[in-house]
Design a protein around this motif. Structure first.
Motif, PDB file in Angstrom:
ATOM      1  N   THR A  18      -8.086  47.294  46.016  1.00  0.00           N
ATOM      2  CA  THR A  18      -8.418  46.584  44.781  1.00  0.00           C
ATOM      3  C   THR A  18      -9.443  47.325  43.940  1.00  0.00           C
ATOM      4  OG1 THR A  18      -7.955  44.486  45.905  1.00  0.00           O
ATOM      5  CG2 THR A  18      -9.183  44.373  43.844  1.00  0.00           C
ATOM      6  N   TRP A  19     -10.472  47.890  44.566  1.00  0.00           N
ATOM      7  CA  TRP A  19     -11.494  48.592  43.783  1.00  0.00           C
ATOM      8  C   TRP A  19     -10.902  49.780  43.035  1.00  0.00           C
ATOM      9  CZ3 TRP A  19     -15.472  46.375  42.086  1.00  0.00           C
ATOM     10  CH2 TRP A  19     -16.254  45.511  42.865  1.00  0.00           C
ATOM     11  N   LEU A  58      -8.781  48.498  40.147  1.00  0.00           N
ATOM     12  CA  LEU A  58      -9.628  48.003  39.062  1.00  0.00           C
ATOM     13  C   LEU A  58     -10.185  49.147  38.225  1.00  0.00           C
ATOM     14  CD1 LEU A  58     -11.727  45.149  40.729  1.00  0.00           C
ATOM     15  CD2 LEU A  58     -10.305  44.910  38.692  1.00  0.00           C
ATOM     16  N   SER A  89      -9.715  41.577  37.212  1.00  0.00           N
ATOM     17  CA  SER A  89     -10.320  40.618  38.145  1.00  0.00           C
ATOM     18  C   SER A  89      -9.584  39.283  38.117  1.00  0.00           C
ATOM     19  CB  SER A  89     -11.801  40.418  37.812  1.00  0.00           C
ATOM     20  OG  SER A  89     -11.977  39.729  36.591  1.00  0.00           O
ATOM     21  N   THR A 132     -16.053  38.142  34.799  1.00  0.00           N
ATOM     22  CA  THR A 132     -15.515  39.184  35.677  1.00  0.00           C
ATOM     23  C   THR A 132     -16.103  39.043  37.076  1.00  0.00           C
ATOM     24  OG1 THR A 132     -15.181  40.748  33.854  1.00  0.00           O
ATOM     25  CG2 THR A 132     -15.356  41.665  36.072  1.00  0.00           C
ATOM     26  N   LEU A 174     -14.022  38.046  40.479  1.00  0.00           N
ATOM     27  CA  LEU A 174     -14.050  38.930  41.640  1.00  0.00           C
ATOM     28  C   LEU A 174     -14.552  38.180  42.878  1.00  0.00           C
ATOM     29  CD1 LEU A 174     -15.371  42.297  40.152  1.00  0.00           C
ATOM     30  CD2 LEU A 174     -13.040  41.752  40.901  1.00  0.00           C
ATOM     31  N   PHE A 227      -8.728  40.239  48.016  1.00  0.00           N
ATOM     32  CA  PHE A 227      -9.388  41.489  47.687  1.00  0.00           C
ATOM     33  C   PHE A 227      -9.048  42.470  48.800  1.00  0.00           C
ATOM     34  CE2 PHE A 227     -12.515  42.706  44.474  1.00  0.00           C
ATOM     35  CZ  PHE A 227     -12.822  43.996  44.879  1.00  0.00           C
TER      36      PHE A 227
END
Length: 291
Positions: free
Chosen positions: A159-160, A163, A198, A270, A274, A283
């Motif tokens: 996910t990071w 993003l 997010s 956001t 998250l 996540f």
């Protein structure tokens, strides 16, 4: 059952589509092509408010159909979970109201700082044309950047990574606009790219980010009459207004999205989305991402 096991996985009909690195560029580029085609169509149809509105809604529908067809062909998925029809009405409405409210707050803060000046009424017809245009923009951009880029890239990067990459590329897309600046592109990457990403991460649905995107853009260009992402694409707004003052407050020629006000206001939801994604076990770390 954990959310990680519930997340839709491609069941491709051909081995060549099994890799995310193969599906990603094909799906993303084709959806960008759809975006470009709908832009051309809406540019021809915006001569009147009625044709502009109808064209925007119709091309948005065509884009949704193209996404469903592409996902079916490339991933073997029928009725993608991220576009469940049952969620459409409520999530589009919620997202649109949230986007409208967030940008209204941005304008209120800028106005209190002396940067936004309401001069009178605009045109209702122009606002309708802008609504059609922004409907298509919200749909096509979310399909490309969250439906394709974020969703498929997450299989490899987690996910990071999804993003960061989708946010940066989303900001880069807006660098082609007439009054674009490097700062404006970075601001879009942070406030919009991260926000919409997010929202998708928390809901695993495209309807809410589409609604949020539409509500924000419509408020910006179709209600308050300000520049949208350095572009003069807006065809009219309900209010006629001018903006002046420090660029940190107003965003300058790029529009309010390049202001510190917009960045701060967007970072708050956001963070909340998250956090919701973490809490809902939506996540994903790279080690848990797809093949």
């Amino acid at each position: 059952m954990s959310q990680s096991s519930e997340r839709p996985r491609p069941t491709s009909r051909s081995a060549r589509w099994e890799s995310a690195w193969v599906r990603l560029p094909v799906l993303f580029v084709l959806l960008l092509a759809v975006n470009g085609l709908t832009t051309l169509i809406n540019g021809v149809a915006d001569a009147t408010p009625v044709t502009g509105l109808l064209s925007g809604v119709a091309t948005a529908g065509l884009a949704l159909g193209a996404y469903v067809w592409l996902v079916r062909r490339l991933e073997g998925r029928r009725g993608p979970a991220e576009l469940r029809p049952a969620n459409a009405r409520s999530e589009l409405r919620t997202g649109a109201l949230l986007g409208l409210g967030m940008f209204s707050l941005v304008i209120a803060v800028i106005a209190m700082g002396g940067g936004y000046h309401l001069e009178g009424w605009g045109t209702f017809g122009g606002a309708l044309t802008t609504l059609g245009l922004m409907t298509c923009v919200a749909v096509t951009e979310e399909l490309a950047f969250r439906g394709a880029l974020f969703r498929v890239l997450e299989e490899k990067t987690g996910t990071w990574g999804a993003l960061a990459a989708s946010g940066l590329l989303f900001g880069a897309l807006h660098m082609v606009n007439p009054d674009a600046t490097v700062w404006g592109g970075l601001a879009i990457a942070v406030e919009a790219g991260l926000l919409f990403g997010s929202v998708y991460a928390a809901t695993r649905s495209l309807w809410l980010p589409i609604g949020l995107h539409l509500g924000w853009n419509m408020a910006e260009g179709g209600v308050f009459g300000t520049t949208v992402s350095g572009s003069d694409a807006s065809q009219g707004s309900l209010f006629s207004a001018s903006v002046s003052g420090p660029e940190a407050l107003t965003g300058g020629g790029f529009g309010p999205e390049a202001s510190l006000v917009a960045i701060v206001i967007c970072l708050i939801p956001t963070a909340l989305f998250l956090r919701a994604a973490k809490r809902r076990n939506r996540f994903y770390a790279r080690a848990r991402a797809g093949r």
